[in-house]
Design an enzyme around this catalytic site. Structure first.
Site, PDB file in Angstrom:
ATOM      1  N   GLU A  45      36.921  28.364  41.958  1.00  0.00           N
ATOM      2  CA  GLU A  45      37.490  29.382  41.074  1.00  0.00           C
ATOM      3  C   GLU A  45      38.011  30.540  41.925  1.00  0.00           C
ATOM      4  O   GLU A  45      37.228  31.277  42.520  1.00  0.00           O
ATOM      5  CB  GLU A  45      36.450  29.890  40.082  1.00  0.00           C
ATOM      6  CG  GLU A  45      36.977  31.008  39.186  1.00  0.00           C
ATOM      7  CD  GLU A  45      35.915  31.670  38.337  1.00  0.00           C
ATOM      8  OE1 GLU A  45      36.141  32.817  37.912  1.00  0.00           O
ATOM      9  OE2 GLU A  45      34.849  31.047  38.105  1.00  0.00           O
ATOM     10  N   ARG A  49      41.962  38.769  41.556  1.00  0.00           N
ATOM     11  CA  ARG A  49      41.586  40.156  41.834  1.00  0.00           C
ATOM     12  C   ARG A  49      42.246  40.705  43.082  1.00  0.00           C
ATOM     13  O   ARG A  49      41.988  41.846  43.469  1.00  0.00           O
ATOM     14  CB  ARG A  49      40.058  40.263  41.995  1.00  0.00           C
ATOM     15  CG  ARG A  49      39.279  39.839  40.766  1.00  0.00           C
ATOM     16  CD  ARG A  49      37.789  39.972  40.996  1.00  0.00           C
ATOM     17  NE  ARG A  49      37.024  39.286  39.979  1.00  0.00           N
ATOM     18  CZ  ARG A  49      35.703  39.136  40.009  1.00  0.00           C
ATOM     19  NH1 ARG A  49      35.011  39.626  41.024  1.00  0.00           N
ATOM     20  NH2 ARG A  49      35.077  38.486  39.040  1.00  0.00           N
ATOM     21  N   LYS A 132      31.713  29.714  29.676  1.00  0.00           N
ATOM     22  CA  LYS A 132      31.200  30.577  30.735  1.00  0.00           C
ATOM     23  C   LYS A 132      30.319  31.640  30.080  1.00  0.00           C
ATOM     24  O   LYS A 132      30.767  32.346  29.171  1.00  0.00           O
ATOM     25  CB  LYS A 132      32.369  31.230  31.475  1.00  0.00           C
ATOM     26  CG  LYS A 132      31.970  32.307  32.474  1.00  0.00           C
ATOM     27  CD  LYS A 132      33.211  32.899  33.122  1.00  0.00           C
ATOM     28  CE  LYS A 132      32.875  34.039  34.058  1.00  0.00           C
ATOM     29  NZ  LYS A 132      34.068  34.563  34.756  1.00  0.00           N
TER      30      LYS A 132
END
Length: 212
Positions: A45, A49, A132
């Site tokens: 993943e 960012r 999640k």
């Protein structure tokens, strides 16, 4: 359109831990992915960012055995850009209806974020069976997941957020946890130091964690 639950379950079953990656330099993408795959963690993943994130996804997608997805999807543009970069799945911190609609319409297999029973039930009603659980520790951690397990028996979780080498095994022992996400495998300091040996060692240790 329904989410590709079978695909997400397949990904979740490949390894007990999904590394959550923050990568600032695209030059680190391939050696990082190679170290993680060698260590037994093929599902990666890459969080959106950093300015390099989309290029990192594109580079990692070329690594044999790597299954690369985009994390921190928060806008429709994030979804579009991550798919164009080569993401094969997406991860969201939360699940506003418009964002879920965008992912479904785009055909992006999704691990959507939920922190409460209401959020989990809403996602289940839309066809999502693997969620999640975020932010895991802040949202009650193992106690909350145990509490959700009874009434929401049809939902499986990937806890992320505060999961560490110290508590990952406890999360994975829960029957409603299929895998967990964590940043301790490849923290930014090790990535920037290009310490691929240590990252591979951490990946091997994580890949050996038992599941309930």
């Amino acid at each position: 359109m329904q989410n590709d639950t079978a695909f997400i379950r397949e990904l979740a079953g490949l390894a007990p831990i999904i590394p959550v990656l923050v990568v600032e330099d695209v030059a680190h993408a391939v050696p990082l992915a190679e170290a993680l795959v060698r260590g037994g963690l093929p599902v990666l993943e890459v969080t959106l960012r950093t300015d390099a994130a989309l290029d990192v996804i594109a580079a990692m997608a070329t690594v044999e055995g790597a299954r690369v997805g985009a994390g921190t999807l928060v806008t429709a543009q994030d979804v579009k850009a991550s798919m164009e970069a080569g993401s094969t799945f997406g991860v969201t911190p939360g699940s506003p209806a418009a964002l879920i609609d965008t992912c479904l319409e785009a055909g992006l297999p999704l691990l959507p974020g939920a922190a409460t029973a209401t959020e989990a039930m809403t996602l289940q009603a839309r066809g999502f069976e693997v969620l999640k659980f975020f932010p895991a520790e802040a949202a009650g951690g193992i106690k909350t997941l145990k509490g959700l397990g009874g009434p929401l028996a049809g939902i499986s979780f990937c806890p992320t957020g505060g999961v560490s080498a110290q508590n990952a095994a406890d999360y994975l022992a829960l029957p409603n946890v299929v895998c967990a996400g964590g940043s301790w495998i490849a923290p930014l300091d090790l990535v920037n130091a290009e310490n691929w040996t240590e990252i591979e060692a951490r990946a091997r240790a994580a890949a050996a964690l038992p599941r309930g």
